[in-house]
Design an enzyme around this catalytic site. Structure first.
Site, PDB file in Angstrom:
ATOM      1  CB  THR A 213      -1.142  -0.045   0.913  1.00 16.72           C
ATOM      2  OG1 THR A 213      -2.018   1.296   1.060  1.00 16.72           O
ATOM      3  CG2 THR A 213       0.106   0.214   2.534  1.00 16.72           C
TER       4      THR A 213
ATOM      5  CE  LYS B 231      -1.875   0.143  -3.430  1.00 15.08           C
ATOM      6  NZ  LYS B 231      -2.848  -0.101  -3.952  1.00 15.08           N
TER       7      LYS B 231
ATOM      8  CG  ASN C 170      -2.562  -4.542  -5.204  1.00 16.79           C
ATOM      9  OD1 ASN C 170      -2.583  -5.321  -6.243  1.00 16.79           O
ATOM     10  ND2 ASN C 170      -4.122  -4.646  -5.012  1.00 16.79           N
TER      11      ASN C 170
END
Length: 573
Positions: free
Chosen positions: A62, A66, A87
């Protein structure tokens, strides 16, 4: 027990741990799987996290990692390559538990596509994406696939570029340091300016290097194109030419900051950038209208493009490679590195990689290079240097090169500090650069690693015995990135809580050691008087008094003799 988890910073907003915890309970996996949050204050900490937690089999990613996680991956699926963000990471380990293969995926695309598709109506003809992070790229990817135009809106547009703005602000003083008419009175300087004049039809021929075997009759035609605005100003030609070099140094500083910031904090990156940009050797090189700063900046930009691992950025990287060859003939090392890197990425996938459209860039690049070689006369650029190497390179010249460049590399980091401190700096810098390079090369070689190897080979065989530091600029800049990589890796293994502060303090100490020699150099430039008997007057005298002929645009020795005689006559009168 297999461990899965989430990496990011901060993670107080995330509900992933509760969601996957409940999921494992429903699936009856609580005895074999668990989910944890791993809050990382720096992306480099991912290395120590995976090394010290051998049970980790997969991770979610997160904000803000990313995109920053990409250089640490072994492979990315096609979707994540197109998006430029990841992700989800699948981790494969060897028998000893060492992570050997990290594959990146993007499941944001799947989630957003399934959420959006049932809600779409015919009147939904455009979209507004709130935010500019990694998730927004996945949203844009889905909208593109559905042919829906969109615009981005960012709450904090300045914060997204805070590091870039800070680096520009720190480097701006370079514009005001010794922008006078002192200059290096060398043949390369005149060659580039004459070529720029020739391109604007002000000079009929390229004349500088035709007198002897000093160099090819054409050098770095792209760099001469960059200098065209300078030569259009007759009265301030030298000023604007040097300003162009300074702007290219600022560009290099920005690219160096970006390269460092993938391995260490913003402040550590700023300090290491200042350590390079304000080194008195670099300030001295600014006196010379030479393409080395721009060439090195392009190398870092090419590496950045390749790191995106998308087709459009791969194509852009090869366009930049062609420009680098036009700036310096040593760009052939950049082309070799780019070819090796592409083959390295795709060869493991089988021979189908040959039909990938972006690999057609390789034969196109080679054809353009050859056409460029034949376009300007018979003895230009790459051909001239290759002939020189084949005729003059021997074991003796190679050993002399090794000794010369080794001393030049050491000399760059010599400061006006006590000898024991200089020794300590060398001990802390050189092994770290080498170990950082070897760690990256052995674990996951990329474009920069192949360039370093190609460029070192080129320096080793090219018979050149003049000032070595200008040719070492690419290795010094990339070496600082390896230094940051090594110390970030080491400190995150030994003392992860203090890694950021320790590396920042080390970078700041390096800047302090540079302070005395840099300020001394700047003072000497500020005290320079343009009314004194100087190289400025020499330049003007030779320019006005020596007529051009079919062979010589200017001749260094003759110029000095005529100037000296004129100066003596003035005194006697």
């Amino acid at each position: 027990m297999q461990v899965f988890g989430l990496i990011g910073f901060p993670l107080t907003h995330s509900f992933s741990k509760k969601y996957f915890g409940d999921k494992f309970v429903k699936l009856g996996l609580t005895k074999s799987c668990r989910y944890e949050n791993f809050e990382l204050d720096s992306i480099i900490s991912i290395i120590s996290l995976l090394e010290n937690n051998q049970e980790i089999a997969g991770l979610n990613v997160t904000i803000p990692y990313k995109e920053k996680i990409i250089p640490f991956l072994t492979e990315m699926d096609i979707t994540s390559q197109e998006i430029g963000a990841v992700n989800t990471i699948k981790i494969v380990r060897d028998a000893k538990g060492k992570p050997v293969h990290l594959t990146g995926y993007n499941t944001d695309v799947i989630g957003f596509n399934k959420s959006l598709s049932p809600l779409l109506k015919p009147f939904h003809s455009s979209a507004l994406i709130l935010g500019t992070g990694g998730a927004s790229k996945a949203v844009a990817f889905v909208l593109n696939s559905k042919n829906i135009p969109y615009k981005f809106v960012s709450r904090n547009p300045i914060d997204s570029f805070s590091g870039l703005l800070l680096s520009i602000f720190i480097l701006l003083p370079l514009l005001f340091i010794h922008l006078n008419n002192k200059h290096d009175w060398g043949d390369d300087f005149a060659q580039y300016l004459l070529q720029a004049n020739w391109l604007t039809n002000e000079t009929p021929e390229l004349l500088v290097s035709e007198t002897d075997s000093y160099g090819p009759s054409i050098k770095g035609i792209v760099f001469s194109i960059v200098l065209i605005p300078a030569v259009l100003s007759e009265k301030n030609e030298l000023f604007f030419a040097k300003a162009t070099v300074i702007l290219s140094l600022i560009f290099l500083g920005i690219m160096l900051f970006k390269g460092l910031n993938t391995n260490c904090s913003k402040m550590a990156s700023i300090f290491l950038t200042c350590f390079f940009a304000y080194n008195f050797h670099v300030l001295h090189l600014k006196d010379q209208v030479l393409p080395d700063f721009l060439f090195t900046a392009l190398i870092l930009l090419i590496a950045l493009c390749f790191s995106k691992q998308t087709r459009k950025f791969t194509f852009l990287a090869f366009v930049l490679i062609l420009l680098s060859i036009g700036i310096r003939s040593a760009g052939i090392a950049v082309l070799v590195a780019g070819i090796i890197f592409i083959f390295q990425i795709h060869f493991a996938k089988g021979f189908n990689f040959l039909v990938k459209w972006y690999l057609w860039v390789l034969p196109i690049s080679i054809v353009i290079v050859l056409l460029g070689n034949w376009l300007f006369l018979d003895a230009i650029g790459i051909r001239w240097y290759l002939e020189l190497i084949t005729k003059s390179a021997t074991l003796q010249t190679s050993m002399a090169n090794l000794f010369n460049y080794k001393n030049g590399f050491i000399f760059f980091f010599e400061q006006e500090v006590p000898m024991w401190l200089n020794s300590a700096i060398r001990i802390l810098i050189f092994p770290a650069m080498v170990l950082g390079f070897l760690h990256t090369l052995l674990k996951k070689p990329g474009f920069l690693e192949w360039f370093v190897l190609s460029y070192i080979l080129l320096l080793f065989i090219y018979p050149y015995h003049n000032e070595p530091i200008r040719f070492l600029i690419p290795l010094i800049v990339i070496g600082l990135i390896y230094l940051a990589h090594f110390y970030s890796f080491l400190l995150n293994l030994v003392a992860p809580k203090y890694a950021t502060y320790t590396l920042t303090a080390f970078a700041f100490i390096l800047v302090l050691t540079n302070f005395k020699s840099t300020t001394t150099y700047i003072k000497s430039e500020l005290n320079y008087s343009t009314s004194s008997t100087s190289s400025k007057e020499l330049f003007q005298f030779v320019k006005n008094k020596i007529p051009q002929n079919d062979k010589v645009a200017f001749y260094k020795l003759l110029g000095f003799i005529l100037f000296y005689r004129s100066f003596l006559c003035t005194i006697s009168q």
